[in-house]
Design a protein around this motif. Structure first.
Motif, PDB file in Angstrom:
ATOM      1  N   MET A  64      24.358   9.659   0.078  1.00 24.28           N
ATOM      2  CA  MET A  64      23.728   8.423  -0.404  1.00 24.28           C
ATOM      3  C   MET A  64      24.529   7.830  -1.560  1.00 24.28           C
ATOM      4  SD  MET A  64      21.188   7.691   1.501  1.00 24.28           S
ATOM      5  CE  MET A  64      20.314   6.506   0.522  1.00 24.28           C
ATOM      6  N   ARG A  65      24.991   8.688  -2.484  1.00 31.30           N
ATOM      7  CA  ARG A  65      25.823   8.208  -3.600  1.00 31.30           C
ATOM      8  C   ARG A  65      27.113   7.587  -3.082  1.00 31.30           C
ATOM      9  NH1 ARG A  65      24.421  12.967  -5.890  1.00 31.30           N
ATOM     10  NH2 ARG A  65      26.416  13.903  -5.373  1.00 31.30           N
ATOM     11  N   GLU A  66      27.752   8.247  -2.127  1.00 22.73           N
ATOM     12  CA  GLU A  66      28.997   7.726  -1.569  1.00 22.73           C
ATOM     13  C   GLU A  66      28.771   6.391  -0.879  1.00 22.73           C
ATOM     14  OE1 GLU A  66      30.358  10.893   0.931  1.00 22.73           O
ATOM     15  OE2 GLU A  66      31.097  12.072  -0.771  1.00 22.73           O
ATOM     16  N   ALA A  67      27.671   6.274  -0.153  1.00 23.82           N
ATOM     17  CA  ALA A  67      27.363   5.008   0.531  1.00 23.82           C
ATOM     18  C   ALA A  67      27.104   3.907  -0.488  1.00 23.82           C
ATOM     19  CB  ALA A  67      26.155   5.177   1.442  1.00 23.82           C
ATOM     20  N   ALA A  68      26.370   4.228  -1.545  1.00 23.68           N
ATOM     21  CA  ALA A  68      26.083   3.230  -2.584  1.00 23.68           C
ATOM     22  C   ALA A  68      27.370   2.791  -3.281  1.00 23.68           C
ATOM     23  CB  ALA A  68      25.091   3.797  -3.600  1.00 23.68           C
ATOM     24  N   GLU A  69      28.255   3.756  -3.538  1.00 26.27           N
ATOM     25  CA  GLU A  69      29.533   3.404  -4.166  1.00 26.27           C
ATOM     26  C   GLU A  69      30.351   2.511  -3.248  1.00 26.27           C
ATOM     27  OE1 GLU A  69      31.247   7.205  -5.065  1.00 26.27           O
ATOM     28  OE2 GLU A  69      29.843   7.563  -6.720  1.00 26.27           O
ATOM     29  N   GLY A  70      30.315   2.789  -1.953  1.00 29.58           N
ATOM     30  CA  GLY A  70      31.025   1.957  -0.991  1.00 29.58           C
ATOM     31  C   GLY A  70      30.474   0.545  -0.960  1.00 29.58           C
ATOM     32  N   ARG A  71      29.152   0.439  -0.987  1.00 28.46           N
ATOM     33  CA  ARG A  71      28.525  -0.897  -1.025  1.00 28.46           C
ATOM     34  C   ARG A  71      28.887  -1.608  -2.313  1.00 28.46           C
ATOM     35  NH1 ARG A  71      24.344   1.957   1.305  1.00 28.46           N
ATOM     36  NH2 ARG A  71      23.287   2.212  -0.685  1.00 28.46           N
ATOM     37  N   GLN A  72      28.924  -0.876  -3.410  1.00 26.51           N
ATOM     38  CA  GLN A  72      29.257  -1.485  -4.703  1.00 26.51           C
ATOM     39  C   GLN A  72      30.670  -2.056  -4.656  1.00 26.51           C
ATOM     40  OE1 GLN A  72      27.337  -2.000  -7.451  1.00 26.51           O
ATOM     41  NE2 GLN A  72      29.050  -3.139  -8.238  1.00 26.51           N
ATOM     42  N   ARG A  73      31.599  -1.300  -4.075  1.00 22.46           N
ATOM     43  CA  ARG A  73      32.984  -1.790  -3.970  1.00 22.46           C
ATOM     44  C   ARG A  73      33.032  -3.042  -3.103  1.00 22.46           C
ATOM     45  NH1 ARG A  73      33.934   3.731  -3.717  1.00 22.46           N
ATOM     46  NH2 ARG A  73      34.010   3.720  -1.448  1.00 22.46           N
ATOM     47  N   GLU A  74      32.243  -3.058  -2.030  1.00 30.11           N
ATOM     48  CA  GLU A  74      32.215  -4.229  -1.155  1.00 30.11           C
ATOM     49  C   GLU A  74      31.630  -5.434  -1.879  1.00 30.11           C
ATOM     50  OE1 GLU A  74      30.091  -3.178   2.368  1.00 30.11           O
ATOM     51  OE2 GLU A  74      31.546  -1.673   2.942  1.00 30.11           O
ATOM     52  N   ASP A  75      30.576  -5.207  -2.665  1.00 29.22           N
ATOM     53  CA  ASP A  75      29.923  -6.301  -3.393  1.00 29.22           C
ATOM     54  C   ASP A  75      30.845  -6.914  -4.437  1.00 29.22           C
ATOM     55  OD1 ASP A  75      27.612  -5.917  -1.944  1.00 29.22           O
ATOM     56  OD2 ASP A  75      26.548  -4.853  -3.524  1.00 29.22           O
ATOM     57  N   ASP A  76      31.778  -6.133  -4.947  1.00 29.60           N
ATOM     58  CA  ASP A  76      32.701  -6.627  -5.967  1.00 29.60           C
ATOM     59  C   ASP A  76      33.803  -7.489  -5.368  1.00 29.60           C
ATOM     60  OD1 ASP A  76      31.306  -5.310  -7.936  1.00 29.60           O
ATOM     61  OD2 ASP A  76      32.654  -3.588  -8.022  1.00 29.60           O
ATOM     62  N   GLY A  77      33.921  -7.479  -4.045  1.00 26.02           N
ATOM     63  CA  GLY A  77      34.966  -8.265  -3.394  1.00 26.02           C
ATOM     64  C   GLY A  77      34.621  -9.743  -3.403  1.00 26.02           C
ATOM     65  N   PRO A  78      35.568 -10.574  -3.007  1.00 26.71           N
ATOM     66  CA  PRO A  78      35.320 -12.024  -3.005  1.00 26.71           C
ATOM     67  C   PRO A  78      34.259 -12.419  -1.986  1.00 26.71           C
ATOM     68  CG  PRO A  78      37.448 -11.500  -2.014  1.00 26.71           C
ATOM     69  CD  PRO A  78      36.897 -10.227  -2.550  1.00 26.71           C
ATOM     70  N   ALA A  79      33.557 -13.496  -2.299  1.00 25.85           N
ATOM     71  CA  ALA A  79      32.532 -14.015  -1.387  1.00 25.85           C
ATOM     72  C   ALA A  79      33.177 -14.321  -0.036  1.00 25.85           C
ATOM     73  CB  ALA A  79      31.904 -15.274  -1.972  1.00 25.85           C
ATOM     74  N   THR A  80      32.392 -14.121   1.016  1.00 25.36           N
ATOM     75  CA  THR A  80      32.921 -14.373   2.365  1.00 25.36           C
ATOM     76  C   THR A  80      32.992 -15.879   2.627  1.00 25.36           C
ATOM     77  OG1 THR A  80      30.749 -14.355   3.399  1.00 25.36           O
ATOM     78  CG2 THR A  80      31.890 -12.223   3.187  1.00 25.36           C
ATOM     79  N   ASP A  81      33.780 -16.237   3.628  1.00 22.42           N
ATOM     80  CA  ASP A  81      33.873 -17.651   4.020  1.00 22.42           C
ATOM     81  C   ASP A  81      32.498 -18.181   4.400  1.00 22.42           C
ATOM     82  OD1 ASP A  81      36.585 -17.756   3.574  1.00 22.42           O
ATOM     83  OD2 ASP A  81      37.125 -17.372   5.674  1.00 22.42           O
ATOM     84  N   ARG A  82      31.741 -17.363   5.096  1.00 19.00           N
ATOM     85  CA  ARG A  82      30.403 -17.788   5.524  1.00 19.00           C
ATOM     86  C   ARG A  82      29.518 -18.077   4.312  1.00 19.00           C
ATOM     87  NH1 ARG A  82      26.636 -14.496   9.824  1.00 19.00           N
ATOM     88  NH2 ARG A  82      25.000 -16.056   9.931  1.00 19.00           N
ATOM     89  N   GLN A  83      29.562 -17.215   3.304  1.00 21.68           N
ATOM     90  CA  GLN A  83      28.772 -17.441   2.088  1.00 21.68           C
ATOM     91  C   GLN A  83      29.221 -18.726   1.395  1.00 21.68           C
ATOM     92  OE1 GLN A  83      29.644 -13.613   0.228  1.00 21.68           O
ATOM     93  NE2 GLN A  83      27.456 -13.099   0.265  1.00 21.68           N
ATOM     94  N   ARG A  84      30.528 -18.888   1.254  1.00 21.19           N
ATOM     95  CA  ARG A  84      31.064 -20.083   0.585  1.00 21.19           C
ATOM     96  C   ARG A  84      30.642 -21.361   1.319  1.00 21.19           C
ATOM     97  NH1 ARG A  84      34.921 -19.614  -3.129  1.00 21.19           N
ATOM     98  NH2 ARG A  84      35.584 -17.548  -3.699  1.00 21.19           N
ATOM     99  N   LYS A  85      30.763 -21.361   2.642  1.00 21.90           N
ATOM    100  CA  LYS A  85      30.390 -22.547   3.418  1.00 21.90           C
ATOM    101  C   LYS A  85      28.909 -22.865   3.279  1.00 21.90           C
ATOM    102  CE  LYS A  85      34.135 -22.125   6.708  1.00 21.90           C
ATOM    103  NZ  LYS A  85      34.572 -21.668   8.017  1.00 21.90           N
ATOM    104  N   PHE A  86      28.056 -21.833   3.276  1.00 20.11           N
ATOM    105  CA  PHE A  86      26.620 -22.043   3.110  1.00 20.11           C
ATOM    106  C   PHE A  86      26.338 -22.686   1.750  1.00 20.11           C
ATOM    107  CE2 PHE A  86      22.436 -20.738   1.602  1.00 20.11           C
ATOM    108  CZ  PHE A  86      21.628 -21.086   2.671  1.00 20.11           C
ATOM    109  N   LEU A  87      26.959 -22.137   0.707  1.00 24.15           N
ATOM    110  CA  LEU A  87      26.743 -22.679  -0.639  1.00 24.15           C
ATOM    111  C   LEU A  87      27.263 -24.106  -0.756  1.00 24.15           C
ATOM    112  CD1 LEU A  87      27.639 -19.509  -2.751  1.00 24.15           C
ATOM    113  CD2 LEU A  87      25.364 -20.441  -2.310  1.00 24.15           C
ATOM    114  N   GLU A  88      28.386 -24.382  -0.131  1.00 23.41           N
ATOM    115  CA  GLU A  88      28.925 -25.752  -0.153  1.00 23.41           C
ATOM    116  C   GLU A  88      27.969 -26.718   0.547  1.00 23.41           C
ATOM    117  OE1 GLU A  88      32.760 -25.199   1.653  1.00 23.41           O
ATOM    118  OE2 GLU A  88      33.645 -24.439  -0.215  1.00 23.41           O
TER     119      GLU A  88
END
Length: 117
Positions: A64-88
């Motif tokens: 569970m700790r390893e999975a959470a750390e993996g998600r944390q690393r993913e969350d720190d990455g740049p917003a996806t194109d899909r997220q950016r387009k939605f916000l725009e």
């Protein structure tokens, strides 16, 4: 010739040194199991099954700790194109270094506002 009982076989296994061909992660689990057995014995509990269950739970906690750390690393990455387009499309102005987590939080707030209207 006297055969060892399953309990005696376990005790024999726990007292042996593992061969060098045993993978490191297996060695670690065996060492942890031995430590748990010793701690339980010091507490007056002589139950190998309890040690096995504790070892399983510790393994689950580690995964569970390893999975959470993996998600944390993913969350720190740049917003996806899909997220950016939605916000725009929603007219949101955001910095160029917007992270996935930040975009997700903004999107959650936006969708919560529209669903309550």
């Amino acid at each position: 010739m006297s055969a060892l009982s399953p309990r005696e076989q376990k005790a024999d296994f726990l007292g042996l040194e593992l061969s060098s061909s045993v993978p490191p992660h297996v060695r670690e689990y065996v060492q942890n199991y031995r430590q748990i057995l010793e701690a339980l014995a010091e507490a007056g509990i002589h139950d190998p099954e309890a040690a096995r269950v504790i070892l399983q739970e510790l393994g689950k906690d580690r995964r569970m700790r390893e999975a959470a750390e993996g998600r944390q690393r993913e969350d720190d990455g740049p917003a996806t194109d899909r997220q950016r387009k939605f916000l725009e499309r929603k007219g949101v102005v955001f910095p160029s270094n917007l992270t996935k987590l930040q975009a997700s939080e903004i999107i959650t707030k936006l969708t919560a506002q529209t669903s309550t209207k």
